[in-house]
Design a protein around this motif. Structure first.
Motif, PDB file in Angstrom:
ATOM      1  N   THR A  65     -51.245  37.029 -13.892  1.00  0.00           N
ATOM      2  CA  THR A  65     -51.881  36.463 -12.705  1.00  0.00           C
ATOM      3  C   THR A  65     -53.393  36.632 -12.833  1.00  0.00           C
ATOM      4  N   THR A 115     -57.290  37.060 -10.704  1.00  0.00           N
ATOM      5  CA  THR A 115     -58.085  37.347  -9.509  1.00  0.00           C
ATOM      6  C   THR A 115     -59.533  36.948  -9.778  1.00  0.00           C
ATOM      7  N   GLU A 130     -57.014  36.679  -4.840  1.00  0.00           N
ATOM      8  CA  GLU A 130     -55.883  36.325  -5.706  1.00  0.00           C
ATOM      9  C   GLU A 130     -55.849  34.816  -5.889  1.00  0.00           C
TER      10      GLU A 130
END
Length: 370
Positions: free
Chosen positions: A82, A84, A105
């Motif tokens: 992921t 950020t 995020e």
């Protein structure tokens, strides 16, 4: 009295410094949003299991070469990544800018699936489509797997990267050739346990065809809006992660670029500046007409001389008794070019008149001006 003047001078100095700092902050934020620089604000959160994969080292090296911060953590989804973004916001306190940093995020999640596990998901997907009992499946179907990830990461775009799928099909073809050779050379059938051992040695825990893989991928992409990519080498996996990271980093820059209005109404690059009193709108209207094909400044200037604003032109169209009359309203306006002996004239013509009418009065957003 003197002290009040000093206080007033100090206040003006602080206000001027504040305005200067605000301009600097805006310039810095625009600079950090540009391609290349924006990668420095991104942090890739890599699941620690990816490090043990063959492509793990390539991914980390590739991201670090792009000035991307990499954090190795325990992700909820195994082999997932992921992103950020660090966003710095400023507040005013006592005529001074106070920066505060926060992590946002991003709406992207990427999962790396080895072919051995992916074909198990496709095999379960095939069984579900055939109507077989879910008890017979050892793994969730590919659709169920994607839905599980999306439930853990709601409102995020999911990308699956399938690694070494071609190697799986090569191993399967090798096993089929061995079975055919053994069937030809031996008169007895090979023991099933021996076949299982050979299949396990080649990492063929499930048997699926290319057509079944394609059908499952299409089904999943349509039903779960999942993006599925294939990579046949560690370098390809790293390149895909790099491209996703770059796309994530450039999102604010691309959104700001889309916010710029029409090309004839931009301040930069030779556009027209409009002040608070509206000076400059006349030139904007003229430049707008010049966006049409084969419309010179002389033609645009002649139309603007007759109708000094778009509203006046629309009102003139409404006063026409028929659509045909409105379409031909501008055709006989004379356009004069040059001066003296070099002066020439021409009419606007019915074709340009019709195009201007369609543009100014049509309610169809998909209308193509021909």
């Amino acid at each position: 009295m003197l002290q009040e003047r000093k206080k007033l001078a100090e206040a003006k100095k602080k206000v001027a410094q504040l305005e200067k700092d605000q301009k600097r902050v805006v310039q810095d934020s625009r600079r950090l949003a540009k391609p290349g620089e924006c990668m420095k604000t991104i942090t890739a959160r890599v699941d620690h299991n990816i490090i043990s994969l063959l492509c793990g080292g390539h991914i980390i090296t590739c991201l670090q070469d792009q000035n991307v911060h990499v954090d190795t953590i325990d992700q909820v989804i195994e082999n997932s990544i992921t992103w950020t973004r660090e966003v710095v916001q400023h507040s005013i306190n006592n005529l001074q800018l106070q920066p505060t940093s926060q992590l946002i995020e991003e709406e992207e999640v990427c999962v790396i699936l080895p072919a051995q596990y992916f074909v198990k998901l496709v095999d379960s997907h095939k069984q579900v489509k055939m109507g077989l009992s879910a008890v017979t499946a050892t793994e969730p179907s590919l659709t169920e797997y994607c839905q599980q990830i999306k439930s853990m990461h709601p409102n995020k775009n999911l990308t699956l990267i399938i690694t070494d799928l071609n190697k799986y099909f090569r191993d399967r073809k090798t096993l089929e050739k061995r079975a055919h050779r053994d069937a030809v050379l031996s008169t007895h059938q090979e023991h099933p346990e021996l076949q299982k051992k050979k299949s396990k040695k080649l990492n063929l825990s499930a048997i699926v065809s290319r057509v079944e893989v394609e059908e499952a991928c299409v089904d999943v992409q349509l039903n779960t809006l999942t993006n599925i990519r294939q990579a046949q080498s560690p370098e390809q996996v790293a390149d895909i992660i790099k491209s996703i990271t770059k796309a994530v980093a450039e999102i604010p820059f691309k959104k700001d670029r889309l916010k710029t209005g029409f090309s004839f109404h931009t301040v930069s690059g030779g556009g027209v500046k409009i002040d608070k009193e509206g000076h400059g709108l006349f030139k904007v209207w003229k430049q707008q007409l010049q966006q049409y094909k084969n419309v010179s400044p002389d033609i645009a200037g002649t139309i603007v001389a007759q109708y000094s604003s778009p509203l006046l032109l629309v009102q003139a169209y409404k006063r026409c008794s028929s659509q045909r009359e409105a379409e031909l309203m501008l055709q006989d306006i004379t356009v004069r070019r040059g001066a003296g002996v070099l002066e020439s004239s021409r009419r606007i013509g019915k074709e340009l008149s019709r195009r201007v009418y369609q543009f100014m009065t049509s309610d169809d957003p998909d209308l193509v001006l021909k």
